[in-house]
Design a protein around this motif. Structure first.
Motif, short mmCIF file in Angstrom:
data_model
loop_
_atom_site.label_atom_id
_atom_site.label_comp_id
_atom_site.label_asym_id
_atom_site.label_seq_id
_atom_site.Cartn_x
_atom_site.Cartn_y
_atom_site.Cartn_z
N UNK A 130 0.82 -1.22 0.00
CA UNK A 130 0.00 0.00 0.00
C UNK A 130 0.85 1.26 0.00
N UNK A 131 2.15 1.10 0.13
CA UNK A 131 3.10 2.21 0.23
C UNK A 131 2.74 3.14 1.39
N UNK A 132 2.44 2.51 2.53
CA UNK A 132 2.11 3.26 3.74
C UNK A 132 3.21 3.03 4.77
N UNK A 133 3.71 4.08 5.38
CA UNK A 133 4.78 3.90 6.37
C UNK A 133 4.23 3.43 7.72
N UNK A 134 4.97 2.57 8.38
CA UNK A 134 4.63 2.13 9.74
C UNK A 134 5.93 1.70 10.42
N UNK A 158 -9.53 -1.33 14.73
CA UNK A 158 -9.52 0.11 15.02
C UNK A 158 -8.10 0.69 14.96
N UNK A 159 -7.11 -0.05 15.45
CA UNK A 159 -5.74 0.44 15.44
C UNK A 159 -5.22 0.62 14.01
N UNK A 160 -5.44 -0.38 13.18
CA UNK A 160 -4.96 -0.29 11.80
C UNK A 160 -5.76 0.74 11.00
N UNK A 202 -2.91 5.49 6.40
CA UNK A 202 -3.44 6.72 5.80
C UNK A 202 -4.60 6.41 4.85
N UNK A 203 -5.53 7.36 4.73
CA UNK A 203 -6.69 7.12 3.87
C UNK A 203 -6.31 7.09 2.39
N UNK A 211 -1.92 -0.57 -5.39
CA UNK A 211 -1.84 -1.59 -4.35
C UNK A 211 -3.22 -2.06 -3.92
N UNK A 212 -3.24 -2.92 -2.91
CA UNK A 212 -4.53 -3.42 -2.41
C UNK A 212 -5.33 -2.31 -1.73
N UNK A 213 -6.63 -2.50 -1.66
CA UNK A 213 -7.49 -1.50 -1.04
C UNK A 213 -7.26 -1.45 0.46
N UNK A 214 -7.35 -0.26 1.01
CA UNK A 214 -7.10 -0.03 2.44
C UNK A 214 -8.06 -0.83 3.31
N UNK A 215 -9.35 -0.81 2.99
CA UNK A 215 -10.35 -1.48 3.81
C UNK A 215 -10.13 -2.99 3.84
N UNK A 216 -9.75 -3.56 2.72
CA UNK A 216 -9.50 -5.00 2.65
C UNK A 216 -8.30 -5.37 3.50
N UNK A 217 -7.26 -4.55 3.46
CA UNK A 217 -6.06 -4.85 4.24
C UNK A 217 -6.33 -4.68 5.73
N UNK A 218 -7.08 -3.68 6.12
CA UNK A 218 -7.41 -3.50 7.54
C UNK A 218 -8.18 -4.71 8.04
N UNK A 219 -9.14 -5.17 7.27
CA UNK A 219 -9.91 -6.35 7.66
C UNK A 219 -9.03 -7.60 7.70
#
Length: 121
Positions: free
Chosen positions: A23-27, A80-82, A87-88, A94-102
């Motif tokens: 998702x190219x999101x930093x963590x 809730x944490x993820x 980031x929105x 990349x994969x969708x944010x909602x799918x990855x959070x789930x």
């Protein structure tokens, strides 16, 4: 048991880290260990309730009742944490944010089931 838990958590963190990479999101890497480590509190409660209720003859059923509660709590916590940490706006390819959070939340319940021990009850 300890080795199984350690290897499971390391693999889970690596898979979650790979999902963040896609998702190219930093963590922060160590934050993932702390988020995924909360499941061990639930596993401890499961064993304690299973052992206590085992004296009354309800060991395995007591374990699974508390397992449903603690696994759903770990699922909700990770959901809730993820949702707050990712980031929105992520990579469009990349994969969708909602799918990855789930998927991250489901991984908590699945790994809790995988490392749980009922043979001592």
């Amino acid at each position: 048991v300890t080795t199984k838990c350690f290897i499971t958590q390391v693999l889970e963190v690596l898979l979650i880290r790979f999902g963040f990479y896609m998702m190219q999101a930093p963590v922060p890497f160590l934050d993932l260990f702390s988020y995924t480590g909360y499941k061990y509190l639930g596993l401890t409660c499961n064993m304690l309730f299973g052992l206590m209720l085992g004296q009354l003859g309800y060991g395995t059923s007591g374990f699974y009742i508390t397992f449903l509660w603690t696994a759903s709590a770990a699922f909700f916590f990770m959901l809730k944490t993820m949702a707050n940490n990712i980031p929105t706006e992520t990579a469009s390819s990349g994969p969708k944010r909602e799918v990855m959070v789930l998927a991250f939340a489901v991984s908590q319940a699945a790994s809790m089931w995988f490392v749980s021990q009922t043979k001592f009850l």
